[in-house]
Motif scaffolding. Structure first.
Motif, PDB file in Angstrom:
ATOM      1  N   UNK A 192     -14.612  -0.136  -7.173  1.00 32.63           N
ATOM      2  CA  UNK A 192     -14.839  -1.673  -7.159  1.00 32.63           C
ATOM      3  C   UNK A 192     -14.599  -2.103  -5.544  1.00 32.63           C
ATOM      4  N   UNK A 193     -13.411  -1.614  -4.928  1.00 33.58           N
ATOM      5  CA  UNK A 193     -13.151  -2.243  -3.696  1.00 33.58           C
ATOM      6  C   UNK A 193     -14.301  -1.636  -2.630  1.00 33.58           C
ATOM      7  N   UNK A 194     -14.725  -0.535  -2.966  1.00 31.88           N
ATOM      8  CA  UNK A 194     -15.686   0.150  -2.019  1.00 31.88           C
ATOM      9  C   UNK A 194     -17.153  -0.679  -2.192  1.00 31.88           C
ATOM     10  N   UNK A 195     -17.583  -1.436  -3.141  1.00 30.31           N
ATOM     11  CA  UNK A 195     -18.533  -2.256  -3.257  1.00 30.31           C
ATOM     12  C   UNK A 195     -18.743  -3.077  -2.118  1.00 30.31           C
ATOM     13  N   UNK A 196     -17.850  -3.591  -1.411  1.00 31.45           N
ATOM     14  CA  UNK A 196     -17.950  -4.612  -0.272  1.00 31.45           C
ATOM     15  C   UNK A 196     -17.161  -4.316   0.819  1.00 31.45           C
ATOM     16  N   UNK A 197     -16.252  -2.850   0.594  1.00 24.40           N
ATOM     17  CA  UNK A 197     -15.232  -2.834   1.827  1.00 24.40           C
ATOM     18  C   UNK A 197     -15.673  -1.363   2.296  1.00 24.40           C
ATOM     19  N   UNK A 198     -15.035  -1.296   3.531  1.00 23.44           N
ATOM     20  CA  UNK A 198     -14.649   0.047   4.023  1.00 23.44           C
ATOM     21  C   UNK A 198     -13.230   0.325   4.049  1.00 23.44           C
ATOM     22  N   UNK A 199     -13.212   1.742   3.184  1.00 25.29           N
ATOM     23  CA  UNK A 199     -11.549   1.990   3.180  1.00 25.29           C
ATOM     24  C   UNK A 199     -11.046   2.976   4.038  1.00 25.29           C
ATOM     25  N   UNK A 200      -9.960   3.002   4.655  1.00 23.40           N
ATOM     26  CA  UNK A 200      -9.635   4.228   5.476  1.00 23.40           C
ATOM     27  C   UNK A 200      -8.072   4.187   5.487  1.00 23.40           C
ATOM     28  N   UNK A 201      -7.614   5.158   6.086  1.00 19.87           N
ATOM     29  CA  UNK A 201      -6.164   5.658   5.914  1.00 19.87           C
ATOM     30  C   UNK A 201      -5.625   6.277   7.248  1.00 19.87           C
ATOM     31  N   UNK A 202      -4.495   5.581   7.862  1.00 17.07           N
ATOM     32  CA  UNK A 202      -3.890   6.442   8.774  1.00 17.07           C
ATOM     33  C   UNK A 202      -2.548   6.758   8.452  1.00 17.07           C
ATOM     34  N   UNK A 203      -1.854   7.734   9.222  1.00 18.90           N
ATOM     35  CA  UNK A 203      -0.654   8.585   8.820  1.00 18.90           C
ATOM     36  C   UNK A 203       0.197   8.298   9.998  1.00 18.90           C
ATOM     37  N   UNK A 204       0.195   7.459  11.037  1.00 28.37           N
ATOM     38  CA  UNK A 204       0.992   7.555  11.971  1.00 28.37           C
ATOM     39  C   UNK A 204       1.683   5.980  12.384  1.00 28.37           C
ATOM     40  N   UNK A 205       1.891   5.389  11.232  1.00 33.29           N
ATOM     41  CA  UNK A 205       2.296   4.261  11.506  1.00 33.29           C
ATOM     42  C   UNK A 205       3.714   4.152  11.343  1.00 33.29           C
ATOM     43  N   UNK A 206       4.523   3.153  11.931  1.00 30.26           N
ATOM     44  CA  UNK A 206       6.025   2.794  11.829  1.00 30.26           C
ATOM     45  C   UNK A 206       6.357   1.437  11.618  1.00 30.26           C
ATOM     46  N   UNK A 207       7.149   1.097  10.532  1.00 32.82           N
ATOM     47  CA  UNK A 207       7.333  -0.078  10.222  1.00 32.82           C
ATOM     48  C   UNK A 207       8.959  -0.101   9.834  1.00 32.82           C
ATOM     49  N   UNK A 208       9.585  -1.052  10.510  1.00 36.60           N
ATOM     50  CA  UNK A 208      11.206  -1.118  10.254  1.00 36.60           C
ATOM     51  C   UNK A 208      11.876   0.167  10.383  1.00 36.60           C
ATOM     52  N   UNK A 209      11.389   1.170  11.318  1.00 39.06           N
ATOM     53  CA  UNK A 209      11.854   2.436  11.585  1.00 39.06           C
ATOM     54  C   UNK A 209      11.663   3.319  10.611  1.00 39.06           C
TER      55      UNK A 209
END
Length: 376
Positions: A172-189
């Protein structure tokens, strides 16, 4: 008492979006030396694992500090949009503290200048505490409110595996969106995955939306919305500090202090007279609200609020919400084959008030708004 009910008590939507959408535990090994690097996962795998964690354990006990920051490029806010007004959330930064023990133990504290507002849920007890007015409100829900037929707008989904749910969502999301994932983010440590959704349509004001999921618990740690052409998020809400351990029981205990004004309020239409329910419906009757367009370029078309409608006012002499006329003073006159009106622009959302009594709102360019205004 479900987290969804908190929204109806006036909990700031931004903070609840992070907590209320949070999803439970699931082990993922994270390397935290240097830049965080988590095991690679596709968007489908990440959503399936998160859904499986929800079904298994729910949200883990936690506490932390949430910071909401908005930089929408708004014109000067109307007079009266002070700290007690929701308009204050549209610019600057605002902090809240949260504690979550279980589905029936939750606390949200929003500090203000020399004041604090708290929502506290502890079993069958629910309180709203406002220190500035020295007022405590005990919240009750009318019997049958949760299962009212007209409150159930979405039919129950058939049983499915987390993988099937992820596939359907991405389709459903892909009808109108490009979806990707990164695995190198850091939030609140903490190491986190970042799910990035970007619009395919060119008429959207949004560059992308980034959702950071904790790499160990899958709890959403941060949401960022970037406007096109901006290096910094136009809107962001996320944890600056978070601890995944059970909060102390005293965080959920509340007794109104001596001298406080104590009230009881019951939420639920069964205890409200018909005329009050009519007032709550306001100008937006069934069939009067429609949408034009699809996906990220959807525009909502609804009647312009009545100019002579009563304006909400804070108690104890607090600032009033600005009137429609006050807001429109900062708008730009526009016209075209569709007619004429006034346009209010920000980095993320534009609004068009037409002279024929319509309000068009969307995260779209002014050109998309005027095109929608011509679609009858």
């Amino acid at each position: 008492m479900s987290r969804g009910k908190l929204v109806r008590w006036g909990v700031p939507v931004a903070a609840v979006a992070v907590i209320g959408a949070a999803i439970g535990a699931g082990p993922v090994i994270a390397a935290v030396s240097g830049n965080p690097v988590l095991p690679e996962r596709s968007a489908q795998q990440l959503l399936a694992d998160a859904a499986a964690a929800v079904q298994k354990d729910g949200l883990p006990p936690m506490s932390g500090t949430v910071l909401e920051t908005a930089s929408l490029g708004l014109p000067a806010l109307p007079q009266g949009a002070g700290a007690a007004s929701p308009f204050s959330l549209l610019s600057g930064s605002h902090e809240a503290k949260v504690w979550y023990g279980s589905r029936d133990q939750f606390r949200l504290a929003v500090p203000g200048p020399m004041s604090e507002t708290n929502v506290i849920v502890n079993g069958d007890q629910a309180w709203l505490w406002e220190s500035q007015s020295n007022k405590a409100t005990r919240i009750k829900l009318a019997p049958g409110t949760a299962d009212r037929p007209d409150r159930t707008h979405v039919p129950a989904a058939p049983a499915m595996t987390p993988q099937q749910a992820a596939e359907q969502l991405l389709a459903k999301v892909g009808e109108h969106s490009v979806v990707s994932v990164t695995n190198t983010t850091q939030v609140a440590g903490r190491s986190a995955y970042e799910l990035v959704l970007a619009p395919k349509e060119g008429g959207s004001l949004i560059q992308d939306i980034r959702l950071a999921l904790d790499g160990e618990t899958y709890v959403p740690l941060r949401v960022q919305v970037y406007a096109k052409g901006s290096a910094e998020p136009a809107f962001e809400v996320g944890f600056t500090q978070v601890t995944f351990s059970a909060p102390a029981p005293e965080n959920f205990a509340f007794t109104p202090p001596a001298g406080a004004k104590v009230e009881e309020k019951t939420f639920g239409p069964f205890n409200e007279p018909e005329e009050r329910r009519e007032d709550l419906r306001g100008d937006f009757r069934e069939g009067e609200v429609k949408t034009v367009g699809e996906g990220w370029t959807t525009v909502a078309v609804l009647p312009t609020p009545k100019a002579d409608a009563p304006k909400p006012q804070a108690e104890s002499g607090g600032p009033q919400m600005p009137s429609l006329e006050t807001i429109l003073r900062s708008a730009t006159p526009v016209s075209g084959s569709w007619g004429s009106g006034k346009l209010i622009t920000t980095k993320l959302v534009n609004a068009l008030f037409t002279d024929d009594g319509r309000l068009l709102v969307g995260a779209v360019t002014p050109e998309e708004l005027t095109k929608a205004a011509g679609a009858r």
